[in-house]
Design an enzyme around this catalytic site. Structure first.
Site, mmCIF file in Angstrom:
data_model
loop_
_atom_site.group_PDB
_atom_site.id
_atom_site.type_symbol
_atom_site.label_atom_id
_atom_site.label_comp_id
_atom_site.label_asym_id
_atom_site.label_seq_id
_atom_site.Cartn_x
_atom_site.Cartn_y
_atom_site.Cartn_z
ATOM 1 C CE LYS A 24 -4.466 -1.512 1.571
ATOM 2 N NZ LYS A 24 -4.280 -2.932 1.992
ATOM 3 C CD GLU A 31 -10.380 5.453 1.589
ATOM 4 O OE1 GLU A 31 -10.040 6.625 1.335
ATOM 5 O OE2 GLU A 31 -9.859 4.454 1.051
ATOM 6 C CB SER A 64 -0.338 -8.269 -1.320
ATOM 7 O OG SER A 64 -1.143 -9.087 -0.487
HETATM 8 C C1 LIG Z 1 -5.179 -3.940 1.753
HETATM 9 C C2 LIG Z 1 -4.516 -5.201 1.381
HETATM 10 C C3 LIG Z 1 -4.986 -5.994 0.299
HETATM 11 C C4 LIG Z 1 -6.221 -5.664 -0.473
HETATM 12 O O1 LIG Z 1 -6.184 -4.449 -1.165
HETATM 13 P P1 LIG Z 1 -5.973 -4.378 -2.741
HETATM 14 O O2 LIG Z 1 -6.255 -2.972 -3.086
HETATM 15 O O3 LIG Z 1 -6.932 -5.333 -3.359
HETATM 16 O O4 LIG Z 1 -4.574 -4.768 -3.018
HETATM 17 C C5 LIG Z 1 -4.285 -7.140 -0.025
HETATM 18 N N1 LIG Z 1 -3.194 -7.524 0.672
HETATM 19 C C6 LIG Z 1 -2.724 -6.797 1.706
HETATM 20 C C7 LIG Z 1 -1.507 -7.275 2.426
HETATM 21 C C8 LIG Z 1 -3.367 -5.617 2.096
HETATM 22 O O5 LIG Z 1 -2.896 -4.912 3.135
#
Ligand SMILES: *Cc1c(COP(=O)(O)O)cnc(C)c1O
Length: 396
Positions: free
Chosen positions: A90, A112, A378
């Protein structure tokens, strides 16, 4: 012109646009007119690239997961977004947007947040730039996500509770929009995923595109080709997925898989599987697939993973689903939790529960034997340890 890039009117196929109240028009219009030019300017790029390297820790490794590969009979690489500063992808977006805000002459940041991860990433870059930060968060979420609220406060952000409606993400978004309408001159609104009115989905996708830019280079060095057989990412709003797919969208020989949260199961009424359950609707000023009742009320989503617990999906992903470019795989809580534990035990990496949804496509048989796969990791699972502990009864 790519079929999968946003068009001049802000649409991906039939999805997207900017269905905004009249009073928001000047803010959105200013952003729409300026964002591409600023993002491609030398001064922006120089600062953005430097911060990605020295502050975020990029490039993140592309790691060959040998035990996981052996287990599934494929060649599996992991793109390590979990190693970014703050523990997930993020921050790629918030670093870019705060620089954009400065170029636009803004001095105050609002955001938000639902689970709090985007709030933390925004509070982080506001501290970095010495800018005041106000994060709107539903009262219910504030109670559920106490550690992230503490992080935001430690970073100097003000967390403002949204007390209307279901007191969750949707209501926090409404409050943020109200704030922006009242403070159009000095404020930039940092949206946390590829959602919201045009140009946000395109803006956030471009800022996350660094993920696939690096994958191309790293896979070429490791395997002698830029193109894997298959790319996998989890989809909440869709920002880490958009970044993972971005430079591959027109390479149709690269298969794209999107893992979405099925909660207790697609047909249980406790789910967040938007492609399976969604119909065309408008959420956060964007026309997209949306979980809703027959009379158009937004359905409350459910997933064990707070970051995927969203009733819609960004318009790019609605288009990738509808056009058949991406294969959407619903993954239940149980499948994701098992996949998270498996990755921990096979590779010594505890993924975020959001991320674990992507890994579940392995056990579900979606990665063919001998294929070359890249899975976007992610985020890290530190924030989810209690949930893992409770689920697997590890404290007994
Ligand atoms: C917030 C988050 C997501 C989901 O958000 P996307 O906008 O779909 O990427 C996925 N993985 C992690 C580790 C997150 O913090």
């Amino acid at each position: 012109m790519s079929k999968y890039q946003v068009d001049a009117n802000g649409f991906y196929g039939e999805f997207g646009g900017a269905f905004i109240p009249e009073m928001l028009y000047p803010n959105i219009e200013e952003l729409r007119q300026e964002y591409r030019q600023i993002l491609s300017s030398e001064s922006f790029q120089q600062e953005y690239q430097q911060l990605l390297r020295d502050y975020v820790g990029r490039p993140t490794p592309l790691y060959f997961a040998s035990r996981l590969s052996e287990h599934y009979g494929a060649r599996i690489y992991l793109k390590r977004e979990d190693l970014c500063h703050t523990g997930a992808h993020k921050v790629n977006n918030t670093v870019g947007q705060i620089l954009l805000a400065r170029h636009l002459g803004k001095s105050r940041i609002i955001a938000e947040t639902g689970a709090g991860q985007h709030g933390v990433a925004t509070a982080t870059v506001c501290a970095l730039m010495g800018m005041p930060c106000i994060v709107y968060m539903g009262e219910v979420d504030i109670a559920r996500q106490a550690p992230n609220v503490a992080r935001m406060k430690m970073l100097g952000a003000e967390v403002r509770p949204a007390r209307s409606g279901s007191r969750t993400l949707k209501d926090a978004t409404n409050e943020a929009i109200r704030d922006w309408i009242n403070n159009p001159e000095d404020t930039h609104y940092i949206i946390g995923s590829v959602v919201g009115p045009h140009p946000y989905p395109d803006l956030v996708a471009r800022l996350q595109a660094i993920i696939s830019e690096e994958i191309k280079e790293q896979l070429l060095a490791a395997e002698g080709t830029e193109d894997p057989d298959v790319l996998v990412a989890c989809v909440g709003g869709g920002s880490n997925a958009a970044g993972t797919y971005y430079h591959y969208l027109d390479r149709e020989h690269v298969e794209i898989i999107a893992a979405e949260a099925a909660g207790l199961g697609v047909d249980t009424g406790e789910s967040a599987a938007t492609s399976a359950l969604g119909k065309m609707g408008i959420i956060h000023a964007s026309k997209t697939l949306l979980m809703q009742t027959d009379d158009g009320q937004i359905t409350e989503p459910y997933s064990i993973s707070a970051g995927l617990d969203y009733p819609g999906v960004g318009p790019l992903h609605a288009h990738l689903f509808k056009s058949g470019r991406a294969k959407f795989v619903p993954v239940t809580d149980a499948e994701a939790m098992e996949a998270g534990q498996e990755l921990a035990r096979l590779e010594g990496i505890i993924p975020a529960i959001e991320t674990a949804h992507g890994f579940a496509v392995l056990k579900k048989g979606h990665i063919a034997k001998d294929s070359l796969a890249v899975i976007n990791l992610s985020g890290r699972g530190d924030k989810d340890l209690q949930t893992y502990m409770d689920y697997f009864k590890l404290s007994e």
